[in-house]
Design an enzyme around this catalytic site. Structure first.
Site, PDB file in Angstrom:
ATOM      1  N   THR A 285       0.573  -1.052  -0.413  1.00  0.00           N
ATOM      2  CA  THR A 285      -0.009  -0.613  -0.188  1.00  0.00           C
ATOM      3  C   THR A 285       1.045   0.961  -0.221  1.00  0.00           C
ATOM      4  O   THR A 285       2.127   1.171   0.514  1.00  0.00           O
ATOM      5  CB  THR A 285      -0.843  -0.167   1.343  1.00  0.00           C
ATOM      6  OG1 THR A 285      -1.494  -1.255   1.326  1.00  0.00           O
ATOM      7  CG2 THR A 285      -1.779   1.086   1.349  1.00  0.00           C
ATOM      8  N   ILE A 286      -0.067   2.205  -1.052  1.00  0.00           N
ATOM      9  CA  ILE A 286       1.077   3.837  -0.486  1.00  0.00           C
ATOM     10  C   ILE A 286       0.245   5.197  -0.160  1.00  0.00           C
ATOM     11  O   ILE A 286      -1.610   4.408  -0.815  1.00  0.00           O
ATOM     12  CB  ILE A 286       2.182   4.261  -1.890  1.00  0.00           C
ATOM     13  CG1 ILE A 286       0.849   5.055  -3.297  1.00  0.00           C
ATOM     14  CG2 ILE A 286       3.023   2.980  -2.078  1.00  0.00           C
ATOM     15  CD1 ILE A 286      -0.004   5.640  -2.899  1.00  0.00           C
TER      16      ILE A 286
END
Length: 537
Positions: free
Chosen positions: A353-354
């Site tokens: 995830t970012i």
């Protein structure tokens, strides 16, 4: 409202990073993405424009965590009120429970791919709140894809681990896209992704329509047919992101806002609601006593979230019931200050995830997150277009009758959660922490440090974290004080190898509003656990 007096600006931990003070800020886990967002602001764009440009770049510079086939969520303050956007995608129409008979939910491959929502989310945000032409927002990412970038150490490490997994490297399109020389790129090696540039140009020209109802959609559906997938052109054409009202929960004189289910943000709100019934500030911030109370509150929250949270229409309880003050007070009484426990779900019914964030001089603040879920997602990459597809379908269950049981057109339980903090109805902080179920744990730990102990955002970001796994099992970061680790063990917490390099303690970005952005601006913190960068002016 100036809130900077709350913080001890001298407090700090091992990273020695300093908070960034500016009137406009973009904070991401890669400097090139932060620079792209700042470029949009300098061109006259707003925080939404900056966030979209940064998000597009992140699909290239951190491909182990996200891609053009990601899902996304957003909470934004438009200058007057909060808005939430759920850009997660549903299951293909073919995914009945019988479709997976005799299986477990696949971890990789087509059996894990739901409709990707991120590109639709970018387009929806731009149309409703953006100032610049949508095509302009894609230009920095297109340039990076064509010119290439030097791979940094943290990303390279994740990339190299993925390259050693046959479950990924055997997926159609993966090696062609991400192992161009038969291996992961080395640190500092130039990586170009010209196929992704082709898709970005199509997305730019059509405001994302090509992805769902045009050339890319046709190519994705054909790829699925040819390689055993169930995703169809009709599945893609039917997709629309959903505007939602963020959930709110008061804590320590502030209000924490999270996206409602199908996401897990409610876990952070529940944990903080439980913690209100524990005298955590009677203990030092890094003590075993304080950390134990937070761990137990988080475990209680997860027990309910994993049992009840799913697509809203399938849930048997409501978010309001899970956040009910009386119910949380009742559950908090289960916490033993001297001993760790493994908790089951309660009954709230009575009778890779970012994350990025941006804020501008007008007061607009954006909390944005997108993800392919596990490292490189499903492993599938559309040849010729560079679209790596998420594996969010793995989050479904095949347990009959469970709220999160797989079904056609249903969205799975989701881990990625942007967050937002207000006080008396005014914006205070846009923030988020990455890393699977670490996300609500990171929200809770950093907020307690800031709101209860007065640690400044960078100190709260740098501080040692724990991560609950299951049962009595937790992991802690190596720089947690030895006395705290021993105190947790004495309370029966089962602590894994503190030097385990595979443990992810999340990485966060934080923008705290100091007052009127035109005169006082913001302070930002960026996490050293990834190649985080906050830029502004």
């Amino acid at each position: 409202m100036n809130t900077s007096h709350r913080f001890d600006w001298s407090a700090g931990y091992a990273s020695r990073r300093s908070p960034l003070f500016a009137r406009t800020i973009v904070s991401t886990s890669h400097p090139l993405a932060a620079q792209a967002g700042l470029q949009m602001l300098r061109q006259g764009g707003n925080a939404v424009d900056a966030a979209i440009a940064a998000a597009a770049c992140m699909t290239l510079v951190e491909p182990c965590s996200n891609g053009l086939g990601s899902d996304a969520f957003c909470i934004l303050w438009d200058g007057g009120r909060l808005h939430g956007l759920n850009a997660s995608g549903p299951a293909p129409a073919a995914w009945t429970p019988g479709f997976f008979e005799g299986q477990v939910m696949p971890k990789r491959g087509w059996g894990s791919v739901t409709v990707p929502g991120a590109v639709g989310g970018w387009a929806a945000l731009s149309e409703r709140f953006g100032k610049l032409p949508f095509a302009d927002l894609m230009q920095p990412a297109i340039e990076i894809a064509e010119r290439g970038y030097a791979v940094p150490p943290i990303v390279q490490g994740k990339w190299a681990m993925a390259a050693a997994l046959p479950e990924l490297t055997s997926q159609p399109g993966f090696a062609q896209a991400f192992l161009p020389k038969g291996r992961a790129p080395e640190v500092g090696e130039l990586f170009r992704f010209e196929e992704a540039a082709r898709s970005l140009k199509l997305i730019a020209e059509t405001r994302g329509e090509a992805f769902y109802r045009g050339e890319i959609a046709h190519a994705l559906a054909r790829f699925a047919r040819d390689t055993g997938g169930a995703l169809t052109e009709a599945d893609l054409a039917a997709y629309q992101p959903e505007w939602v009202t963020p959930l709110a929960k008061d804590f320590a004189g502030h209000t924490l806002h999270e996206i409602p289910p199908n996401g897990q943000g409610i876990a952070a709100q529940m944990a903080l609601g439980l913690l209100q019934h524990c005298d955590v500030t009677a203990h030092a911030v890094d003590s075993a006593e304080a950390q134990h109370l937070m761990i137990e509150a988080m475990k209680l929250a997860f027990a309910d979230v994993y049992r009840y949270v799913a697509e809203p229409g399938a849930m048997t309880v409501t978010p309001a019931q899970l956040l009910d003050a009386g119910y949380l007070a009742e559950r908090a009484r289960l916490i033993d200050p001297n001993r760790a426990q493994a908790f089951g779900a309660g009954n709230p019914v009575k009778g890779g995830t970012i994350y990025l964030t941006a804020a501008d001089e007008s007061g607009m603040m954006v909390s944005f997150i997108q993800s392919n879920y596990m490292g490189f997602g499903s492993g599938l990459v559309l040849p010729g277009y560079g679209i790596s597809l998420q594996n969010r379908g793995h989050c479904f269950t095949l347990e009959a009758g469970h709220p999160n049981q797989v079904a056609p057109g249903k969205r799975p339980f989701h881990t990625i959660i942007p967050a937002f903090l207000t006080k008396d109805g005014a914006p205070v902080m846009s923030f988020g922490v990455m890393g699977g179920n670490m996300q609500p744990q990171g929200h809770m730990q950093t907020l307690v440090r800031m709101l209860c102990y007065g640690q400044n955002p960078q100190a709260a970001c740098d501080a040692p974290r724990w991560r609950f796994n299951e049962g009595l099992s937790i992991n802690v970061e190596p720089h947690m004080p030895a006395a705290t680790i021993e105190g947790l063990r004495a309370r029966a917490h089962e602590i894994g190898d503190i030097h385990d390099s595979y443990q992810d303690f999340g990485a966060g970005q934080f923008i705290w509003r100091l007052g009127d952005p035109g005169t006082q601006g913001y302070v930002a913190a960026s996490d050293p656990r990834r190649d985080g960068a906050a830029v502004g002016w």
